[in-house]
Design a protein around this motif. Structure first.
Motif, mmCIF file in Angstrom:
data_model
loop_
_atom_site.group_PDB
_atom_site.id
_atom_site.type_symbol
_atom_site.label_atom_id
_atom_site.label_comp_id
_atom_site.label_asym_id
_atom_site.label_seq_id
_atom_site.Cartn_x
_atom_site.Cartn_y
_atom_site.Cartn_z
ATOM 1 N N VAL A 1 -26.234 -14.729 -25.745
ATOM 2 C CA VAL A 1 -27.080 -13.542 -25.763
ATOM 3 C C VAL A 1 -27.825 -13.511 -24.433
ATOM 4 C CG1 VAL A 1 -28.940 -12.316 -26.926
ATOM 5 C CG2 VAL A 1 -27.335 -13.691 -28.266
ATOM 6 N N SER A 2 -27.400 -12.619 -23.535
ATOM 7 C CA SER A 2 -27.965 -12.586 -22.182
ATOM 8 C C SER A 2 -29.175 -11.669 -22.074
ATOM 9 C CB SER A 2 -26.896 -12.154 -21.175
ATOM 10 O OG SER A 2 -26.363 -10.890 -21.519
ATOM 11 N N ALA A 3 -29.394 -10.834 -23.080
ATOM 12 C CA ALA A 3 -30.540 -9.912 -23.119
ATOM 13 C C ALA A 3 -30.776 -9.569 -24.580
ATOM 14 C CB ALA A 3 -30.261 -8.661 -22.294
ATOM 15 N N PRO A 4 -31.913 -8.958 -24.896
ATOM 16 C CA PRO A 4 -32.163 -8.633 -26.310
ATOM 17 C C PRO A 4 -31.063 -7.814 -26.973
ATOM 18 C CG PRO A 4 -34.163 -8.359 -25.029
ATOM 19 C CD PRO A 4 -33.061 -8.623 -24.044
ATOM 20 N N ASN A 5 -30.292 -7.066 -26.178
ATOM 21 C CA ASN A 5 -29.263 -6.220 -26.792
ATOM 22 C C ASN A 5 -27.894 -6.379 -26.128
ATOM 23 O OD1 ASN A 5 -30.070 -5.021 -24.398
ATOM 24 N ND2 ASN A 5 -29.571 -2.966 -25.119
ATOM 25 N N PHE B 1 -31.255 -7.586 -32.976
ATOM 26 C CA PHE B 1 -30.255 -8.603 -33.283
ATOM 27 C C PHE B 1 -30.248 -9.719 -32.248
ATOM 28 C CE2 PHE B 1 -27.208 -5.918 -36.098
ATOM 29 C CZ PHE B 1 -28.081 -6.098 -37.153
ATOM 30 N N GLY B 2 -30.572 -9.386 -30.991
ATOM 31 C CA GLY B 2 -30.570 -10.392 -29.934
ATOM 32 C C GLY B 2 -31.473 -11.576 -30.256
ATOM 33 N N PRO B 3 -32.775 -11.351 -30.514
ATOM 34 C CA PRO B 3 -33.661 -12.463 -30.883
ATOM 35 C C PRO B 3 -33.211 -13.190 -32.151
ATOM 36 C CG PRO B 3 -34.936 -10.534 -30.253
ATOM 37 C CD PRO B 3 -33.519 -10.089 -30.333
ATOM 38 N N MET B 4 -32.657 -12.447 -33.117
ATOM 39 C CA MET B 4 -32.194 -13.078 -34.348
ATOM 40 C C MET B 4 -31.037 -14.029 -34.070
ATOM 41 S SD MET B 4 -32.365 -9.788 -36.933
ATOM 42 C CE MET B 4 -31.594 -10.666 -38.265
ATOM 43 N N LEU B 5 -30.081 -13.590 -33.235
ATOM 44 C CA LEU B 5 -28.948 -14.443 -32.892
ATOM 45 C C LEU B 5 -29.399 -15.653 -32.078
ATOM 46 C CD1 LEU B 5 -26.265 -11.745 -32.011
ATOM 47 C CD2 LEU B 5 -26.094 -13.443 -33.833
ATOM 48 N N ALA C 1 -32.327 -17.102 -32.158
ATOM 49 C CA ALA C 1 -33.041 -18.016 -33.051
ATOM 50 C C ALA C 1 -32.066 -18.786 -33.938
ATOM 51 C CB ALA C 1 -34.036 -17.235 -33.901
ATOM 52 N N ALA C 2 -31.059 -18.082 -34.466
ATOM 53 C CA ALA C 2 -30.068 -18.744 -35.316
ATOM 54 C C ALA C 2 -29.274 -19.771 -34.524
ATOM 55 C CB ALA C 2 -29.130 -17.703 -35.928
ATOM 56 N N GLN C 3 -28.938 -19.427 -33.282
ATOM 57 C CA GLN C 3 -28.206 -20.352 -32.426
ATOM 58 C C GLN C 3 -29.049 -21.588 -32.134
ATOM 59 O OE1 GLN C 3 -26.747 -18.477 -28.908
ATOM 60 N NE2 GLN C 3 -25.521 -20.227 -28.231
ATOM 61 N N ALA C 4 -30.333 -21.394 -31.890
ATOM 62 C CA ALA C 4 -31.231 -22.524 -31.627
ATOM 63 C C ALA C 4 -31.387 -23.409 -32.863
ATOM 64 C CB ALA C 4 -32.591 -22.013 -31.167
ATOM 65 N N ASP C 5 -31.312 -22.801 -34.047
ATOM 66 C CA ASP C 5 -31.429 -23.557 -35.296
ATOM 67 C C ASP C 5 -30.147 -24.327 -35.635
ATOM 68 O OD1 ASP C 5 -34.020 -22.756 -35.661
ATOM 69 O OD2 ASP C 5 -33.505 -21.060 -36.960
ATOM 70 N N GLY C 6 -29.071 -24.052 -34.907
ATOM 71 C CA GLY C 6 -27.851 -24.832 -35.125
ATOM 72 C C GLY C 6 -26.629 -24.049 -35.543
ATOM 73 N N PHE D 1 -23.436 -24.323 -33.666
ATOM 74 C CA PHE D 1 -23.572 -24.251 -32.217
ATOM 75 C C PHE D 1 -24.252 -25.516 -31.725
ATOM 76 C CE2 PHE D 1 -23.322 -19.721 -33.257
ATOM 77 C CZ PHE D 1 -22.346 -19.321 -32.355
ATOM 78 N N GLY D 2 -24.196 -25.712 -30.421
ATOM 79 C CA GLY D 2 -24.863 -26.861 -29.814
ATOM 80 C C GLY D 2 -24.057 -27.414 -28.662
ATOM 81 N N ASP D 3 -24.683 -28.253 -27.840
ATOM 82 C CA ASP D 3 -23.989 -28.837 -26.707
ATOM 83 C C ASP D 3 -23.002 -29.914 -27.139
ATOM 84 O OD1 ASP D 3 -25.436 -27.233 -25.002
ATOM 85 O OD2 ASP D 3 -27.063 -28.695 -24.789
ATOM 86 N N THR D 4 -23.261 -30.542 -28.289
ATOM 87 C CA THR D 4 -22.357 -31.573 -28.792
ATOM 88 C C THR D 4 -21.816 -31.120 -30.136
ATOM 89 O OG1 THR D 4 -24.194 -32.738 -29.863
ATOM 90 C CG2 THR D 4 -23.598 -33.415 -27.628
ATOM 91 N N PRO D 5 -20.593 -31.535 -30.480
ATOM 92 C CA PRO D 5 -20.007 -31.103 -31.745
ATOM 93 C C PRO D 5 -20.828 -31.571 -32.939
ATOM 94 C CG PRO D 5 -18.346 -32.076 -30.310
ATOM 95 C CD PRO D 5 -19.675 -32.376 -29.694
#
Length: 210
Positions: free
Chosen positions: A61-65, A136-140, A142-147, A183-187
């Motif tokens: 996600v490179s921008a909010p939208n 949707f950008g912030p939601m994605l 946040a979800a990506q950061a949560d794993g 998601f994450g840097d390691t599997p």
């Protein structure tokens, strides 16, 4: 020729026309009735779909939208019928998030699926700088950061049924495959490193509607 003879000739012609029309209607009725009886006896079943795995190459996600994603999925389709074949005339797959399409639609080549046959497809679903709803950008992110994030992979298209030499008209088919994408840097558990990507075994059943 008298007027009476002309009138009699016209009446006979009208009678023959009515008889031909009635015969044609009866013939069409019998054909349709035969098709319905065969259809009821065979009791066609919907094909089954299974989402086997997903390989994550890119999800950013490179921008909010604005979203860019490249994911390869493996989908298995099986024809459960032992007397009915299926023509997949047109089939496209794409990813959605909360009801919004977030990738382009990728076409799957047309194929005929015989009795009890199984097909395996591994299309790429991708999109570069795809506009999405601003919230949707912030939601994605946040979800990506949560794993991980819940996505739905859809397959939409048209199919035809084949019974012996009889081929039906086209029917719409809609397939919905929900999947939790880590998601994450390691599997994470279940992930396998594949070059610069991570492959996850999902084995998720899909809902099919016609």
């Amino acid at each position: 020729m008298s007027t009476k003879e002309c009138t009699h000739h016209k009446e006979r012609k009208k009678k023959r026309t009515r008889q031909c029309c009635a015969g044609l209607l009866i013939f069409l009725f019998l054909v349709l009735l035969t098709i319905l009886i065969i259809w009821a006896v065979l009791q066609p079943k919907k094909p089954t779909f299974l989402l086997q795995d997903a390989t994550i190459f890119n999800f950013n996600v490179s921008a909010p939208n604005i979203l860019s994603a490249t994911i390869q999925i493996t989908v298995t389709s099986r024809n459960p019928n032992d007397k009915i074949g299926i023509y997949y005339d047109r089939l496209g797959t794409f990813a959605t998030f909360r009801g919004q399409q977030i990738t382009y639609s990728t076409a799957i080549p047309p194929v005929y699926q015989g009795h009890k046959d199984r097909n395996v497809w591994s299309p790429f679903v991708y999109g570069n700088d795809v506009p999405i709803a601003p919230f949707f950008g912030p939601m994605l992110s946040a979800a990506q950061a949560d794993g991980g994030v819940w996505l739905i992979f859809r397959l939409d298209g048209r199919i035809r049924w084949k019974v012996g030499t009889l081929v039906t008209s086209r029917y719409h088919i809609h397939v919905t495959c929900p999947a939790y994408i880590p998601f994450g840097d390691t599997p994470r558990p279940g992930g396998i490193v594949v070059g610069n990507a991570v492959k996850y075994q999902l084995v998720s059943s899909c809902d099919v509607s016609l």
